[in-house]
Structures are given as structure tokens and as C-alpha cells.
Motif scaffolding. Structure first.
Motif, mmCIF file in Angstrom:
data_model
loop_
_atom_site.group_PDB
_atom_site.id
_atom_site.type_symbol
_atom_site.label_atom_id
_atom_site.label_comp_id
_atom_site.label_asym_id
_atom_site.label_seq_id
_atom_site.Cartn_x
_atom_site.Cartn_y
_atom_site.Cartn_z
ATOM 1 N N UNK A 26 0.804 -1.217 0.000
ATOM 2 C CA UNK A 26 0.000 0.000 0.000
ATOM 3 C C UNK A 26 0.847 1.282 0.000
ATOM 4 N N UNK A 27 1.741 1.484 0.995
ATOM 5 C CA UNK A 27 2.500 2.736 0.962
ATOM 6 C C UNK A 27 3.388 2.883 -0.276
ATOM 7 N N UNK A 28 3.982 1.785 -0.735
ATOM 8 C CA UNK A 28 4.893 1.907 -1.881
ATOM 9 C C UNK A 28 4.098 2.201 -3.157
ATOM 10 N N UNK A 29 2.892 1.640 -3.231
ATOM 11 C CA UNK A 29 2.046 1.982 -4.376
ATOM 12 C C UNK A 29 1.613 3.454 -4.344
ATOM 13 N N UNK A 30 1.187 3.935 -3.179
ATOM 14 C CA UNK A 30 0.774 5.337 -3.066
ATOM 15 C C UNK A 30 1.934 6.260 -3.427
ATOM 16 N N UNK A 31 3.118 5.922 -2.935
ATOM 17 C CA UNK A 31 4.289 6.759 -3.181
ATOM 18 C C UNK A 31 4.574 6.890 -4.682
ATOM 19 N N UNK A 32 4.665 5.746 -5.375
ATOM 20 C CA UNK A 32 5.019 5.798 -6.799
ATOM 21 C C UNK A 32 3.863 6.376 -7.635
ATOM 22 N N UNK A 33 2.624 6.012 -7.300
ATOM 23 C CA UNK A 33 1.530 6.490 -8.151
ATOM 24 C C UNK A 33 1.279 7.975 -7.957
ATOM 25 N N UNK A 34 1.434 8.445 -6.740
ATOM 26 C CA UNK A 34 1.217 9.872 -6.493
ATOM 27 C C UNK A 34 2.311 10.695 -7.179
ATOM 28 N N UNK A 35 3.543 10.213 -7.128
ATOM 29 C CA UNK A 35 4.639 10.903 -7.805
ATOM 30 C C UNK A 35 4.411 10.874 -9.322
ATOM 31 N N UNK A 36 4.020 9.715 -9.828
ATOM 32 C CA UNK A 36 3.838 9.567 -11.269
ATOM 33 C C UNK A 36 2.581 10.242 -11.803
ATOM 34 N N UNK B 72 5.071 16.072 -1.711
ATOM 35 C CA UNK B 72 5.237 14.649 -1.426
ATOM 36 C C UNK B 72 6.569 14.383 -0.726
#
Lengths: 112, 246
Positions: free
Chosen positions: B180-190, B201
Motif C-alpha cells: 500500500x505505501x509503496x504503491x501510493x508513493x510511486x503512483x502519487x509521484x507519477x 510529497x
């Protein structure tokens, strides 16, 4: 109040109301907000920073099984994942897989 | 009324497009996170009905986790209300940032109040990523299709898997949680190429441990206000410089 009903009332008030009321306030504020205004940029930045806080807390101060793992491992795994994501031209899936690979290997070798 | 019919047809098509968001990486990750939640709720002694009800009417994973741990420790109603509020304040600016992007001048308030319930991080990031490619008058339909589908499918996951996934092997449970956190991190940045979003961020993540030590109960709130305002201010200064050509 009957015994079985109480948890549902509890969830409704302390869970749903405490959550949806912020969403409704967001609608009230958002309806007056101009997409091209400076205020809108600030709201978007603040919303993003709040989500960043949620992300960082899940990595640095997790609950459940991960609470027993080393913080260095979790931060390292997230860092490797993010680096791979950036290095591969923002390929989300590669970044995520790299992070999970580092984490699960680290968990395995620390006796999980 | 050929025009009206055409618009309705494409709204239906976009609602369907929103539903198809279920078959995407973010939706898959969210479902995995709800499998993790199902195990957590069961471990914490909740009844199946309570966990299912909570998923449908709270629909925000971090708030649900806080609620579950409060119920497990038999915290009082007011105490729980306050800590869930603190975990949920972020939804106000998230909704406020989404509404101007999806509404038209004719969108009714009641539609927006209804749709706001389905705003949570996954649907929010997913929609903001794709919103520019969707005709404005179809954006509420798109979000409705996505939000209703994600909420109902995950509610069903909690219902059907309750008690079945109570004993995940620790490595699997830990890895699911980390998704969950790693997905939020990459998707929010992307999801954005704008500097202010990247500043917010990055700043938010770096400031979290600082505020967690200083204000443990209000850490996320403090991070949001300080990192958000800081990112806005830095971006504003840089924008002014770019305009004056310094």
C-alpha cells in the motif's frame, strides 16, 4: 440498546460520521474553489502532503507484523523501490516489485 | 433531444469506463490491502458483519485501521470519534482538490455529497491521473463508476474472506501491508509532473518523523499543513523567478 446493535452504532458514529463529515466539508470548500486559483494549488499541495504523511507513517511506524521488523529495512526497501521507479522511467510496477523483493528478502533473512 | 441522448449515452459509457478501473494494478493493490485488513479485523476480534459494515460506510483504510484498534482496546465513543477524525481530516482537502476537476456548472450539490463518500486515496490518485482525458461533463459519471465498483467489490472481499485469511504467513502479511505505501508513493509521484506536488510529497515524507516525535497525535495534520504550505511557497517563489526571468 440491544447488545448486538451497539457496535454498529459505534461504527456509524465514531467511524462513518468522523470520516464522511470531512468529505462533506471538502465538497463545501471545493464547490467554491476555482481550478485556476492560487488557493486551489495550495489545497492540492496540502492534500498531497497529508497523503505523504500517511505513506511515511505506514513505512516508518507500521502496525501489525511489520512493527517487529527493522526500520532500516523498511526505509531501505521503499528507497530502493522509489529509485528503481525513477530509473526505469516511472514504471510503477518495477518500483513496487523492487521494494517488495528487498522487503521480503530482508524479512526472510531476519527470521520471519 | 438528440444532443441530450448523446450526452447520456456517453455518460453511461464513461461510468462503464470507471467500472473497468477494477481491472487495474491500483485496484488489485487495494484489494490486496483489503485482504490484509480482513485478517487484521479478524485478529482484533471483530465480527464479520462489523468489518463488512465498516468497509462500506467508512471506506478509508487508514481510518478503518484506527477504528479497529480503538474497538479492540475498548476505547470510548468520544475518544474513538476524535482519533478517527484526526486520521480522516486529510479527506477534506483531497475532496476539495477533486471537486473543481470533476464538476460542471450544472452538477448538483447532492451528487457531489454522494460521490464524496467514495473518495479515498486509491480512487483519488487514479482519477486525478486520468481526469484530463475525460470530457468534463462525463467526469462525475466516471468517478461514480470507479468509486461504486471499488467500494462494493472490496466490501464483498471482506465478507467472503472473513475468517479464511486469519492466518497469513508473516512474510506474506508484511509484504501485503507494504504494498500500500509503496504503491501510493510511486503512483502519487507519477500522477503529476508538477513541481509543487513533488515538493509536497517529498517534504511530507521527510517531515513525518520530525512531527511524529514532536506532536504524536497530530503528526499527519502538522505534516500536511507545514509541508503543503512550504511546497506551495517554494513553488510560488520559483514561479515568480521564472516569470521575471532571473
Amino acid at each position: 440498546m440491544s447488545e448486538w446493535l451497539w457496535p454498529y452504532v459505534f461504527i456509524l458514529v465514531a467511524g462513518a460520521l468522523a470520516t464522511d463529515m470531512w468529505r462533506w466539508m471538502g465538497v463545501l470548500a471545493g464547490r467554491r474553489l476555482d481550478e485556476n486559483s492560487e488557493l486551489f494549488i495550495w489545497v492540492k499541495a496540502t492534500a498531497t502532503a497529508l497523503v505523504a504523511g500517511v505513506i511515511a507513517k505506514q513505512i516508518i511506524y507500521p502496525s501489525g507484523v511489520l512493527a517487529a521488523s527493522a526500520v532500516v529495512l523498511r526505509v531501505g526497501a521503499a528507497g530502493v523501490g522509489f529509485a528503481v521507479f525513477l530509473a526505469t522511467g516511472k514504471r510503477m510496477i518495477l518500483g513496487i516489485l523492487a521494494a517488495l523483493a528487498v522487503l521480503s528478502a530482508g524479512l526472510y533473512f531476519s527470521g520471519f | 433531444m438528440a444532443f441530450g441522448e448523446g450526452a447520456q449515452l456517453s455518460q453511461r459509457a464513461w461510468f462503464f469506463q470507471g467500472m473497468r478501473g477494477l481491472f487495474s494494478l491500483p485496484a488489485f493493490i487495494l484489494m490486496m490491502a483489503f485482504v490484509g485488513f480482513t485478517a487484521l479485523a479478524h485478529e482484533s476480534g471483530l465480527e464479520r458483519g462489523e468489518a463488512v459494515f465498516m468497509t462500506a460506510i467508512v471506506w478509508a483504510l487508514p481510518s478503518q485501521m484506527v477504528l479497529v484498534s480503538a474497538m479492540q482496546s475498548s476505547a470510548g465513543l468520544l475518544t474513538t470519534f476524535i482519533i478517527v477524525c484526526l486520521a480522516s481530516v486529510r479527506l477534506a482537502p483531497m475532496v476539495a482538490a477533486l471537486v473543481p476537476e470533476i464538476k460542471t456548472s450544472r452538477t448538483r450539490a447532492v451528487t457531489l455529497f454522494f460521490l464524496s463518500h467514495f473518495v479515498a486515496i486509491t480512487a483519488w490518485v487514479f482519477t486525478l491521473q486520468r481526469i484530463k482525458a475525460i470530457p468534463r461533463e462525463c467526469r462525475t459519471a466516471y468517478f461514480a463508476g470507479l468509486g461504486l465498483t471499488l467500494t462494493s467489490v472490496n466490501t464483498l472481499i471482506v465478507f467472503f474472506l472473513y475468517g479464511i485469511v486469519s492466518t497469513l504467513p508473516p512474510i506474506l502479511a508484511g509484504t501485503l501491508y507494504f504494498l500500500t505505501p509503496i504503491y501510493f508513493l510511486t503512483s502519487l509521484w507519477g500522477s503529476s509532473s508538477s513541481r509543487v506536488i513533488h515538493l509536497a510529497l517529498g517534504g511530507g515524507i521527510l517531515l513525518t518523523p520530525v512531527f511524529h516525535l514532536m506532536l504524536p497525535d497530530f503528526d499527519i495534520l502538522a505534516v500536511g499543513l507545514v509541508a503543503g504550505t512550504g511546497a506551495y511557497a517554494i513553488d510560488l517563489v520559483l514561479r515568480r523567478r521564472e516569470v521575471t526571468g532571473e
